[in-house]
Design a protein around this motif. Structure first.
Motif, PDB file in Angstrom:
ATOM      1  N   ALA A   1       0.101 -13.227   2.108  1.00 38.34           N
ATOM      2  CA  ALA A   1      -1.336 -13.482   1.937  1.00 38.34           C
ATOM      3  C   ALA A   1      -2.183 -12.419   2.613  1.00 38.34           C
ATOM      4  O   ALA A   1      -3.150 -11.907   2.024  1.00 38.34           O
ATOM      5  CB  ALA A   1      -1.688 -14.865   2.476  1.00 38.34           C
ATOM      6  N   ILE A   2      -1.843 -12.077   3.850  1.00 36.32           N
ATOM      7  CA  ILE A   2      -2.662 -11.119   4.598  1.00 36.32           C
ATOM      8  C   ILE A   2      -2.320  -9.679   4.233  1.00 36.32           C
ATOM      9  O   ILE A   2      -3.213  -8.847   3.994  1.00 36.32           O
ATOM     10  CB  ILE A   2      -2.506 -11.351   6.112  1.00 36.32           C
ATOM     11  CG1 ILE A   2      -3.093 -12.714   6.485  1.00 36.32           C
ATOM     12  CG2 ILE A   2      -3.186 -10.238   6.906  1.00 36.32           C
ATOM     13  CD1 ILE A   2      -2.934 -13.089   7.930  1.00 36.32           C
TER      14      ILE A   2
ATOM     15  N   THR B   1      -5.199  -7.479   0.841  1.00 36.12           N
ATOM     16  CA  THR B   1      -5.422  -6.056   0.561  1.00 36.12           C
ATOM     17  C   THR B   1      -5.874  -5.865  -0.875  1.00 36.12           C
ATOM     18  O   THR B   1      -6.835  -5.120  -1.143  1.00 36.12           O
ATOM     19  CB  THR B   1      -4.137  -5.257   0.839  1.00 36.12           C
ATOM     20  OG1 THR B   1      -3.801  -5.368   2.220  1.00 36.12           O
ATOM     21  CG2 THR B   1      -4.312  -3.787   0.486  1.00 36.12           C
ATOM     22  N   TRP B   2      -5.199  -6.531  -1.815  1.00 30.32           N
ATOM     23  CA  TRP B   2      -5.625  -6.456  -3.217  1.00 30.32           C
ATOM     24  C   TRP B   2      -7.041  -6.988  -3.381  1.00 30.32           C
ATOM     25  O   TRP B   2      -7.857  -6.413  -4.102  1.00 30.32           O
ATOM     26  CB  TRP B   2      -4.664  -7.258  -4.101  1.00 30.32           C
ATOM     27  CG  TRP B   2      -5.277  -7.634  -5.414  1.00 30.32           C
ATOM     28  CD1 TRP B   2      -5.558  -6.803  -6.467  1.00 30.32           C
ATOM     29  CD2 TRP B   2      -5.732  -8.940  -5.785  1.00 30.32           C
ATOM     30  NE1 TRP B   2      -6.154  -7.521  -7.484  1.00 30.32           N
ATOM     31  CE2 TRP B   2      -6.271  -8.834  -7.087  1.00 30.32           C
ATOM     32  CE3 TRP B   2      -5.721 -10.179  -5.156  1.00 30.32           C
ATOM     33  CZ2 TRP B   2      -6.803  -9.934  -7.769  1.00 30.32           C
ATOM     34  CZ3 TRP B   2      -6.243 -11.263  -5.833  1.00 30.32           C
ATOM     35  CH2 TRP B   2      -6.780 -11.134  -7.119  1.00 30.32           C
TER      36      TRP B   2
ATOM     37  N   ALA C   1       5.025  -3.610  -1.436  1.00 29.56           N
ATOM     38  CA  ALA C   1       4.018  -4.048  -2.398  1.00 29.56           C
ATOM     39  C   ALA C   1       2.704  -3.301  -2.204  1.00 29.56           C
ATOM     40  O   ALA C   1       2.045  -2.906  -3.180  1.00 29.56           O
ATOM     41  CB  ALA C   1       3.793  -5.554  -2.269  1.00 29.56           C
ATOM     42  N   VAL C   2       2.310  -3.089  -0.957  1.00 24.81           N
ATOM     43  CA  VAL C   2       1.077  -2.363  -0.671  1.00 24.81           C
ATOM     44  C   VAL C   2       1.171  -0.928  -1.195  1.00 24.81           C
ATOM     45  O   VAL C   2       0.215  -0.398  -1.784  1.00 24.81           O
ATOM     46  CB  VAL C   2       0.765  -2.390   0.842  1.00 24.81           C
ATOM     47  CG1 VAL C   2      -0.316  -1.379   1.194  1.00 24.81           C
ATOM     48  CG2 VAL C   2       0.338  -3.791   1.267  1.00 24.81           C
TER      49      VAL C   2
ATOM     50  N   TRP D   1      -3.310   2.046  -8.098  1.00 28.26           N
ATOM     51  CA  TRP D   1      -4.762   2.270  -7.991  1.00 28.26           C
ATOM     52  C   TRP D   1      -5.074   3.753  -8.116  1.00 28.26           C
ATOM     53  O   TRP D   1      -6.034   4.136  -8.806  1.00 28.26           O
ATOM     54  CB  TRP D   1      -5.239   1.697  -6.660  1.00 28.26           C
ATOM     55  CG  TRP D   1      -6.721   1.615  -6.491  1.00 28.26           C
ATOM     56  CD1 TRP D   1      -7.680   1.640  -7.473  1.00 28.26           C
ATOM     57  CD2 TRP D   1      -7.432   1.469  -5.260  1.00 28.26           C
ATOM     58  NE1 TRP D   1      -8.933   1.522  -6.929  1.00 28.26           N
ATOM     59  CE2 TRP D   1      -8.805   1.418  -5.576  1.00 28.26           C
ATOM     60  CE3 TRP D   1      -7.026   1.368  -3.925  1.00 28.26           C
ATOM     61  CZ2 TRP D   1      -9.778   1.277  -4.589  1.00 28.26           C
ATOM     62  CZ3 TRP D   1      -8.001   1.219  -2.947  1.00 28.26           C
ATOM     63  CH2 TRP D   1      -9.359   1.178  -3.273  1.00 28.26           C
ATOM     64  N   ALA D   2      -4.282   4.591  -7.484  1.00 23.93           N
ATOM     65  CA  ALA D   2      -4.497   6.042  -7.583  1.00 23.93           C
ATOM     66  C   ALA D   2      -4.368   6.508  -9.024  1.00 23.93           C
ATOM     67  O   ALA D   2      -5.159   7.345  -9.497  1.00 23.93           O
ATOM     68  CB  ALA D   2      -3.503   6.774  -6.691  1.00 23.93           C
ATOM     69  N   ALA D   3      -3.377   5.987  -9.746  1.00 26.40           N
ATOM     70  CA  ALA D   3      -3.189   6.382 -11.144  1.00 26.40           C
ATOM     71  C   ALA D   3      -4.365   5.938 -12.008  1.00 26.40           C
ATOM     72  O   ALA D   3      -4.781   6.650 -12.934  1.00 26.40           O
ATOM     73  CB  ALA D   3      -1.883   5.791 -11.676  1.00 26.40           C
ATOM     74  N   GLU D   4      -4.909   4.783 -11.691  1.00 28.26           N
ATOM     75  CA  GLU D   4      -6.027   4.256 -12.484  1.00 28.26           C
ATOM     76  C   GLU D   4      -7.337   4.999 -12.228  1.00 28.26           C
ATOM     77  O   GLU D   4      -8.228   4.990 -13.081  1.00 28.26           O
ATOM     78  CB  GLU D   4      -6.213   2.773 -12.168  1.00 28.26           C
ATOM     79  CG  GLU D   4      -5.070   1.897 -12.666  1.00 28.26           C
ATOM     80  CD  GLU D   4      -5.156   0.464 -12.182  1.00 28.26           C
ATOM     81  OE1 GLU D   4      -4.327  -0.349 -12.618  1.00 28.26           O
ATOM     82  OE2 GLU D   4      -6.053   0.161 -11.356  1.00 28.26           O
TER      83      GLU D   4
END
Length: 245
Positions: free
Chosen positions: A113-114, A119-120, A162-163, A170-173
């Protein structure tokens, strides 16, 4: 490194450890720091330290398990500043050092969760503001066990893997925008979390979190144009994925 004067930086887990010292270092370079943490006393100590050096900060006492509060954070930043230039997603918990089969469900859920969901949620909340910046920079704090899992570190290692995946996605997007997103492996550091994980270790043998912070600040400025990579503090340079061990 170019000055960070006039830039707005959001740091999570800012009340102690790497988050505290990174927030202080960013303020020292001229950024206005939005400091997020659960511990109000730690945030007030940070604010005192920043003000003592002529910097400025906005304190946001927040439990990162409060997902609706994270959702509101982006709107509050937009209303006051209209943009965000820097995100340092540092907040994390260790959980327990234990065989996977012995980890309690509530411990595993809290780590995820944390370390992952929050983070997401922060990313989702502030991404539009970072893209408004002329040079948005995001650092997601990872750990060596993300690439090199070790026995008994299951929940924490899984969360940091996962992070890193979130950061790379995110970088690719956002590769065609001014936003740069990178993961950071700070390495073993003299923090309370490290003391919990390795209680027999002499903390004086480890780098102080202020030393890590000094390496992170240059990654937050417009001069750093790397994206989708892993910065390993111990080597003071970026690596492509996959990282050889």
């Amino acid at each position: 490194m170019a000055s960070l004067d006039g830039r707005i930086a959001l740091v999570t887990g800012a009340s102690r450890g790497i988050g505290y010292w990174t927030a202080l270092a960013l303020a020292r370079e001229g950024a206005h720091v939005i400091a997020v943490a659960r511990t109000t006393g730690g945030l007030e100590e940070l604010d005192d330290a920043i003000q003592a050096e002529g910097g400025s900060a906005t304190l946001v006492p927040m439990d990162l398990t409060d997902m609706p509060a994270i959702d509101r954070l982006g709107g509050a930043i937009n209303e006051r500043w209209g943009k965000l230039d820097i995100l340092v997603a540092n907040a994390a918990v260790l959980g327990t050092i234990s065989p996977i089969g012995h980890v309690e469900a509530k411990v595993f859920d809290k780590v995820m969760a944390i370390n992952v969901t929050a983070t997401w949620r922060v990313i989702r909340s502030v991404e539009p503001l970072l893209i408004k910046s002329d040079a948005g920079r995001a650092l997601l704090l990872s750990a060596g066990v993300a690439e090199n899992p070790r026995a008994f570190w299951g929940p924490y290692a899984a969360s940091k893997a996962a992070v890193e995946s979130l950061a790379r996605t995110w970088a690719a997007e956002t590769v065609k925008t001014p936003l740069c997103v990178n993961s950071v492996n700070p390495g073993a550091t003299r923090t309370a979390m490290r003391a919990l994980a390795v209680p027999g270790e002499d903390p004086k043998t480890l780098p102080h979190p202020s030393e890590v912070a000094d390496r992170l600040v240059p990654l937050c400025g417009p001069d750093c144009t790397e994206t989708g990579r892993l910065f390993r503090v111990s080597d003071n340079r970026f690596f492509d994925y996959p990282v050889s061990q």
